[in-house]
Design an enzyme around this catalytic site. Sequence first.
Site, PDB file in Angstrom:
ATOM      1  N   SER A  85       0.934  -1.408  -0.121  1.00 21.16           N
ATOM      2  CA  SER A  85       0.046   0.014  -0.128  1.00 21.16           C
ATOM      3  C   SER A  85       1.155   1.001  -0.029  1.00 21.16           C
ATOM      4  O   SER A  85       0.339   1.799  -0.218  1.00 21.16           O
ATOM      5  CB  SER A  85      -1.521  -0.081   1.211  1.00 21.16           C
ATOM      6  OG  SER A  85      -1.735  -1.000   1.579  1.00 21.16           O
ATOM      7  N   GLU A 136      -6.958   1.609 -14.693  1.00 19.33           N
ATOM      8  CA  GLU A 136      -7.365  -0.178 -13.823  1.00 19.33           C
ATOM      9  C   GLU A 136      -8.703  -0.514 -13.414  1.00 19.33           C
ATOM     10  O   GLU A 136      -9.397  -1.602 -14.091  1.00 19.33           O
ATOM     11  CB  GLU A 136      -5.902  -0.123 -12.566  1.00 19.33           C
ATOM     12  CG  GLU A 136      -6.076  -1.236 -12.217  1.00 19.33           C
ATOM     13  CD  GLU A 136      -4.619  -1.408 -11.175  1.00 19.33           C
ATOM     14  OE1 GLU A 136      -3.999  -0.442 -11.071  1.00 19.33           O
ATOM     15  OE2 GLU A 136      -4.083  -2.278 -11.276  1.00 19.33           O
TER      16      GLU A 136
HETATM   17  C1  FAD Z   1      -2.987 -11.345  -6.950  1.00 20.55           C
HETATM   18  C2  FAD Z   1      -2.657 -10.837  -6.604  1.00 20.55           C
HETATM   19  C3  FAD Z   1      -1.641 -10.100  -7.745  1.00 20.55           C
HETATM   20  C4  FAD Z   1      -0.970  -9.077  -7.869  1.00 20.55           C
HETATM   21  N1  FAD Z   1      -0.778  -8.200  -8.934  1.00 20.55           N
HETATM   22  C5  FAD Z   1       0.795  -7.585  -9.179  1.00 20.55           C
HETATM   23  C6  FAD Z   1       1.254  -6.617 -10.191  1.00 20.55           C
HETATM   24  O1  FAD Z   1       0.658  -7.533 -11.447  1.00 20.55           O
HETATM   25  N2  FAD Z   1       1.722  -6.038  -9.848  1.00 20.55           N
HETATM   26  C7  FAD Z   1       2.059  -4.577  -8.955  1.00 20.55           C
HETATM   27  O2  FAD Z   1       3.094  -4.461  -9.034  1.00 20.55           O
HETATM   28  N3  FAD Z   1       1.349  -5.139  -7.749  1.00 20.55           N
HETATM   29  C8  FAD Z   1       0.795  -6.391  -7.609  1.00 20.55           C
HETATM   30  N4  FAD Z   1      -0.567  -7.182  -7.138  1.00 20.55           N
HETATM   31  C9  FAD Z   1       0.227  -6.601  -5.522  1.00 20.55           C
HETATM   32  C10 FAD Z   1      -1.258  -5.965  -5.231  1.00 20.55           C
HETATM   33  O3  FAD Z   1      -1.213  -4.453  -5.792  1.00 20.55           O
HETATM   34  C11 FAD Z   1      -0.803  -5.598  -3.486  1.00 20.55           C
HETATM   35  O4  FAD Z   1      -0.938  -6.819  -2.564  1.00 20.55           O
HETATM   36  C12 FAD Z   1      -1.308  -4.604  -2.910  1.00 20.55           C
HETATM   37  O5  FAD Z   1      -1.393  -2.972  -3.121  1.00 20.55           O
HETATM   38  C13 FAD Z   1      -2.019  -4.257  -1.133  1.00 20.55           C
HETATM   39  O6  FAD Z   1      -0.298  -4.544  -0.393  1.00 20.55           O
HETATM   40  P1  FAD Z   1      -0.053  -5.187   0.413  1.00 20.55           P
HETATM   41  O7  FAD Z   1      -0.185  -7.479   0.073  1.00 20.55           O
HETATM   42  O8  FAD Z   1       1.692  -5.507   0.190  1.00 20.55           O
HETATM   43  O9  FAD Z   1      -0.623  -5.157   1.328  1.00 20.55           O
HETATM   44  P2  FAD Z   1       0.270  -4.091   2.720  1.00 20.55           P
HETATM   45  O10 FAD Z   1       0.085  -2.954   2.015  1.00 20.55           O
HETATM   46  O11 FAD Z   1       0.816  -4.622   3.700  1.00 20.55           O
HETATM   47  O12 FAD Z   1      -1.522  -3.896   3.540  1.00 20.55           O
HETATM   48  C14 FAD Z   1      -1.968  -4.749   4.433  1.00 20.55           C
HETATM   49  C15 FAD Z   1      -3.462  -4.592   5.812  1.00 20.55           C
HETATM   50  O13 FAD Z   1      -2.605  -3.528   5.814  1.00 20.55           O
HETATM   51  C16 FAD Z   1      -3.968  -2.169   5.773  1.00 20.55           C
HETATM   52  N5  FAD Z   1      -3.303  -1.131   5.774  1.00 20.55           N
HETATM   53  C17 FAD Z   1      -1.953  -0.471   5.072  1.00 20.55           C
HETATM   54  N6  FAD Z   1      -1.968   0.727   4.477  1.00 20.55           N
HETATM   55  C18 FAD Z   1      -3.445   1.360   5.288  1.00 20.55           C
HETATM   56  C19 FAD Z   1      -3.232   2.464   6.201  1.00 20.55           C
HETATM   57  N7  FAD Z   1      -2.918   3.763   5.946  1.00 20.55           N
HETATM   58  N8  FAD Z   1      -4.296   2.673   6.181  1.00 20.55           N
HETATM   59  C20 FAD Z   1      -4.843   1.764   7.352  1.00 20.55           C
HETATM   60  N9  FAD Z   1      -4.761   0.308   6.544  1.00 20.55           N
HETATM   61  C21 FAD Z   1      -3.440   0.127   5.682  1.00 20.55           C
HETATM   62  C22 FAD Z   1      -4.490  -2.880   4.066  1.00 20.55           C
HETATM   63  O14 FAD Z   1      -5.503  -2.319   3.540  1.00 20.55           O
HETATM   64  C23 FAD Z   1      -4.413  -4.102   4.307  1.00 20.55           C
HETATM   65  O15 FAD Z   1      -5.749  -4.866   4.649  1.00 20.55           O
HETATM   66  C24 FAD Z   1      -1.151  -8.605  -6.628  1.00 20.55           C
HETATM   67  C25 FAD Z   1      -1.254  -8.747  -5.932  1.00 20.55           C
HETATM   68  C26 FAD Z   1      -2.265 -10.237  -5.442  1.00 20.55           C
HETATM   69  C27 FAD Z   1      -2.757 -10.887  -4.437  1.00 20.55           C
END
Ligand code: FAD
Length: 389
Positions: free
Chosen positions: A134, A245
């Site tokens: 995020s 997107e």
């Molecule tokens: C199947 C799949 C395909 C994907 N494909 C791509 C791709 O092609 N290219 C690419 O670049 N990425 C890709 N992603 C990544 C995706 O965009 C990220 O998983 C997403 O942005 C969330 O990041 P994270 O998983 O690190 O979660 P985190 O950011 O670690 O979040 C974990 C939790 O904390 C919460 N959180 C985080 N920050 C805050 C805040 N400030 N306030 C409140 N809550 C918060 C989130 O909402 C979540 O509930 C993919 C992900 C998946 C699962």
Amino acid sequence: MEFSINEEQQAFMKSVFNFSKNEIYPLMEEFEKKGEFCWEAWKKMGEFGMMALPFPEEYGGANAGVLTTCLGMEALTRGGASGGLTLSWGAHTILCGVPIWLIGNEEQKKKYLPGIASGEKLGGFGLTEPNAGSDAASVQTTAVKKGDKYILNGTKMFITNGPIASQFVVIAVTDKKAGHFGISAFIVDADAPGFSIGKELDKMGNRTSTTSELIFEDCEVPAANLLGPEGMGFVVVGKTILEYERSCLLAAGLGGMENTLDESIKYAKERVQFNRPIAQFQAIQEKIANMKIAVEGARMALYRVAWMKDNNIPAMLEACLAKLFMSEVGLKVADDGVQIHGGYGYMREYPVERNYRDVKLGTIGAGTSEVQRQVIGKMLLKTKKKGAK
Ligand SMILES: Cc1cc2nc3c(=O)[nH]c(=O)nc-3n(C[C@H](O)[C@H](O)[C@H](O)COP(=O)(O)OP(=O)(O)OC[C@H]3O[C@@H](n4cnc5c(N)ncnc54)[C@H](O)[C@@H]3O)c2cc1C
């Protein structure tokens, strides 16, 4: 105010729906079970013109516009294409192809877009990292200019099409001190020296798309592959990709909801309990009604964003609202669909089971629901600092 889509668009949707139902859906179950990308379906989609939709004709595109691209993706999943296949389409067409089209120079467009528009050169997009999800501005992958090359070092995480793509749009830090304006975008070929595919990831849903880490170890990228001006990587992401997107990929989500509703209506009429079709029970009718309300609300939210984009009206707020709304009502629609199917809905052979697993990604990928709410709140309250995300 005009709410209808024209006859040409209706005919296009019908032809995509029939194509998907007859040519794509029959392939899905086998590849879903195996958790594998289906090249046969991809090739058919390319021949049908699905990857060409948004791009200009001079680069092999169909110049279809955003709304028609959305309608095509909606019809594709309504016809039974899996969420995984449309996720791969999104990473390829929207996350890799659209920034090259909108930000790339003429040479880059000529080199990459024809292969992307035909589907022959599969694309991907690398932003997320093991420690930067995020908080995308905290990416740690670096790109250092040396002569006529950039040297990239770092790891990308959760990259759709990672194991199979020919090229990626990759986001990396070119100037650590410049914050948001120190992040740049590059086109990285999968055969670049120092590039390798990391761990392939096994997923809950969207199993017909492949996902992996990408690893850059002194990876050499020609300086000519810098996409847009140095330091403007966040603009690449923010201004070009996100609205696209959040419309074109969401359209596939809308089609998935419609598919679940269609299947549930069919099943409710066929399934007999207590000597009558379950469709005659009020509890089932209520679920069907709620599903339809969600589908039509999602359609309005989505078509508005697509229409705004086609008319060059900035749609960031509307795109965030649509993304958040659609992904959350999508979960409920998928849940109701399985519930209407009872025990059969829990079985792999029913499309509602796959839709249920696929749809969860909607509240996580491309900005989680929590972050969407924050962004929307900031936009409404105007608390966003200049230069901040
Ligand atoms: C199947 C799949 C395909 C994907 N494909 C791509 C791709 O092609 N290219 C690419 O670049 N990425 C890709 N992603 C990544 C995706 O965009 C990220 O998983 C997403 O942005 C969330 O990041 P994270 O998983 O690190 O979660 P985190 O950011 O670690 O979040 C974990 C939790 O904390 C919460 N959180 C985080 N920050 C805050 C805040 N400030 N306030 C409140 N809550 C918060 C989130 O909402 C979540 O509930 C993919 C992900 C998946 C699962």
